[in-house]
Design a protein around this motif. Structure first.
Motif, PDB file in Angstrom:
ATOM      1  N   LEU A 200     -35.406 -14.207 -36.897  1.00  0.00           N
ATOM      2  CA  LEU A 200     -34.599 -15.424 -36.871  1.00  0.00           C
ATOM      3  C   LEU A 200     -35.279 -16.518 -36.050  1.00  0.00           C
ATOM      4  CD1 LEU A 200     -31.934 -17.037 -37.340  1.00  0.00           C
ATOM      5  CD2 LEU A 200     -31.155 -16.042 -35.179  1.00  0.00           C
ATOM      6  N   ILE A 201     -35.728 -16.178 -34.864  1.00  0.00           N
ATOM      7  CA  ILE A 201     -36.348 -17.176 -33.992  1.00  0.00           C
ATOM      8  C   ILE A 201     -37.592 -17.768 -34.650  1.00  0.00           C
ATOM      9  CG2 ILE A 201     -37.576 -17.480 -31.798  1.00  0.00           C
ATOM     10  CD1 ILE A 201     -35.516 -15.545 -30.569  1.00  0.00           C
ATOM     11  N   ASN A 202     -38.419 -16.923 -35.251  1.00  0.00           N
ATOM     12  CA  ASN A 202     -39.623 -17.425 -35.932  1.00  0.00           C
ATOM     13  C   ASN A 202     -39.265 -18.362 -37.082  1.00  0.00           C
ATOM     14  OD1 ASN A 202     -41.339 -16.073 -34.216  1.00  0.00           O
ATOM     15  ND2 ASN A 202     -41.563 -14.309 -35.568  1.00  0.00           N
ATOM     16  N   GLN A 203     -38.221 -18.026 -37.842  1.00  0.00           N
ATOM     17  CA  GLN A 203     -37.799 -18.879 -38.956  1.00  0.00           C
ATOM     18  C   GLN A 203     -37.291 -20.226 -38.447  1.00  0.00           C
ATOM     19  OE1 GLN A 203     -34.962 -16.395 -41.004  1.00  0.00           O
ATOM     20  NE2 GLN A 203     -36.543 -15.402 -42.230  1.00  0.00           N
ATOM     21  N   ILE A 204     -36.515 -20.214 -37.390  1.00  0.00           N
ATOM     22  CA  ILE A 204     -35.984 -21.470 -36.847  1.00  0.00           C
ATOM     23  C   ILE A 204     -37.113 -22.318 -36.289  1.00  0.00           C
ATOM     24  CG2 ILE A 204     -34.558 -22.487 -35.025  1.00  0.00           C
ATOM     25  CD1 ILE A 204     -32.668 -20.087 -35.355  1.00  0.00           C
ATOM     26  N   LEU A 205     -37.972 -21.723 -35.490  1.00  0.00           N
ATOM     27  CA  LEU A 205     -39.036 -22.490 -34.853  1.00  0.00           C
ATOM     28  C   LEU A 205     -40.071 -23.003 -35.843  1.00  0.00           C
ATOM     29  CD1 LEU A 205     -39.642 -20.438 -31.573  1.00  0.00           C
ATOM     30  CD2 LEU A 205     -38.438 -22.614 -31.831  1.00  0.00           C
ATOM     31  N   SER A 206     -40.275 -22.287 -36.943  1.00  0.00           N
ATOM     32  CA  SER A 206     -41.268 -22.744 -37.911  1.00  0.00           C
ATOM     33  C   SER A 206     -40.777 -23.955 -38.710  1.00  0.00           C
ATOM     34  CB  SER A 206     -41.642 -21.611 -38.865  1.00  0.00           C
ATOM     35  OG  SER A 206     -40.554 -21.304 -39.710  1.00  0.00           O
ATOM     36  N   ASN A 207     -39.450 -24.140 -38.791  1.00  0.00           N
ATOM     37  CA  ASN A 207     -38.901 -25.230 -39.595  1.00  0.00           C
ATOM     38  C   ASN A 207     -38.390 -26.413 -38.783  1.00  0.00           C
ATOM     39  OD1 ASN A 207     -39.321 -23.857 -42.027  1.00  0.00           O
ATOM     40  ND2 ASN A 207     -37.408 -22.740 -41.795  1.00  0.00           N
ATOM     41  N   GLU A 208     -38.028 -26.190 -37.533  1.00  0.00           N
ATOM     42  CA  GLU A 208     -37.361 -27.238 -36.767  1.00  0.00           C
ATOM     43  C   GLU A 208     -38.185 -27.635 -35.549  1.00  0.00           C
ATOM     44  OE1 GLU A 208     -34.836 -28.495 -38.253  1.00  0.00           O
ATOM     45  OE2 GLU A 208     -34.791 -26.882 -39.716  1.00  0.00           O
ATOM     46  N   LYS A 209     -38.166 -28.920 -35.248  1.00  0.00           N
ATOM     47  CA  LYS A 209     -38.945 -29.429 -34.116  1.00  0.00           C
ATOM     48  C   LYS A 209     -38.067 -29.846 -32.948  1.00  0.00           C
ATOM     49  CE  LYS A 209     -42.762 -29.200 -36.507  1.00  0.00           C
ATOM     50  NZ  LYS A 209     -42.724 -27.907 -37.090  1.00  0.00           N
ATOM     51  N   ASP A 210     -36.977 -30.539 -33.220  1.00  0.00           N
ATOM     52  CA  ASP A 210     -36.167 -31.145 -32.169  1.00  0.00           C
ATOM     53  C   ASP A 210     -34.913 -30.304 -31.900  1.00  0.00           C
ATOM     54  OD1 ASP A 210     -35.480 -33.005 -30.260  1.00  0.00           O
ATOM     55  OD2 ASP A 210     -34.363 -34.252 -31.665  1.00  0.00           O
ATOM     56  N   ILE A 211     -35.118 -29.109 -31.367  1.00  0.00           N
ATOM     57  CA  ILE A 211     -33.995 -28.218 -31.072  1.00  0.00           C
ATOM     58  C   ILE A 211     -34.192 -27.597 -29.695  1.00  0.00           C
ATOM     59  CG2 ILE A 211     -33.584 -27.614 -33.491  1.00  0.00           C
ATOM     60  CD1 ILE A 211     -34.913 -24.903 -32.865  1.00  0.00           C
TER      61      ILE A 211
END
Length: 171
Positions: free
Chosen positions: A146-157
């Motif tokens: 989950l963390i890898n998927q979120i971090l690979s797609n989102e920048k400003d979080i």
């Protein structure tokens, strides 16, 4: 007994003991009592064997102590490797995003099979105060994906990962 066998037994027993101690420490932090109790019985037996062999075993005392210490180092490392592989427990991943992006990100997370809860929030940012908090409780084995998927797609979080003790419910 041949001194080489004594050194090998000390090293092996101490490696296993420290591996279990390291893993048990992590289990304690995650409130896994039953498994922790079972492992303690085996770990303490190994500790008695390795300590006894250092004190009264064959061969050089310096070599017995050296193999004991090397077993400690390797056991600690292996305990952390095992914890990472087994990933026992439940974690909470909290994602803080701008409100205008929240629905899109929440949908992406849900499409990947994760359940989440959203909470509207305000930040101290003077430009854009409107935020949404996405809270995802999940088994630790699924967390890295989950963390890898979120971090690979989102920048400003903002992403926070924390260990939790789930009392009940669906996750």
């Amino acid at each position: 007994m041949n001194p080489v066998y004594t050194y090998m037994l000390i090293f092996g027993a101490q490696t296993l003991q420290l591996m279990l101690i390291t893993y048990k420490t992590i289990l304690t932090a995650r409130n896994e009592r039953k498994l922790n109790t079972f492992l303690t019985l085996f770990q303490e037996s190994l500790g008695l064997v390795s300590s006894g062999l250092v004190i009264i075993g064959n061969g050089s005392l310096l070599l017995r102590v050296g193999w004991f210490v090397l077993g400690c180092g390797l056991g600690c490392f292996l305990g952390m490797v095992i914890d990472e592989a087994l990933a026992v427990g439940t974690n909470m991943v909290t994602v803080i995003v701008e409100r205008k992006e929240a629905d899109r990100i929440a949908t992406l997370i849900r499409e990947r099979g994760f359940a989440l809860t959203t909470i509207e929030a305000q930040s101290s940012d003077t430009k854009n105060k409107n935020r949404t908090i996405l809270m995802i409780a999940l088994k630790r084995k699924k967390e890295r994906k989950l963390i890898n998927q979120i971090l690979s797609n989102e920048k400003d979080i903002i992403l926070i990962d924390d260990s939790i003790n789930a009392v009940g419910g669906y996750y």
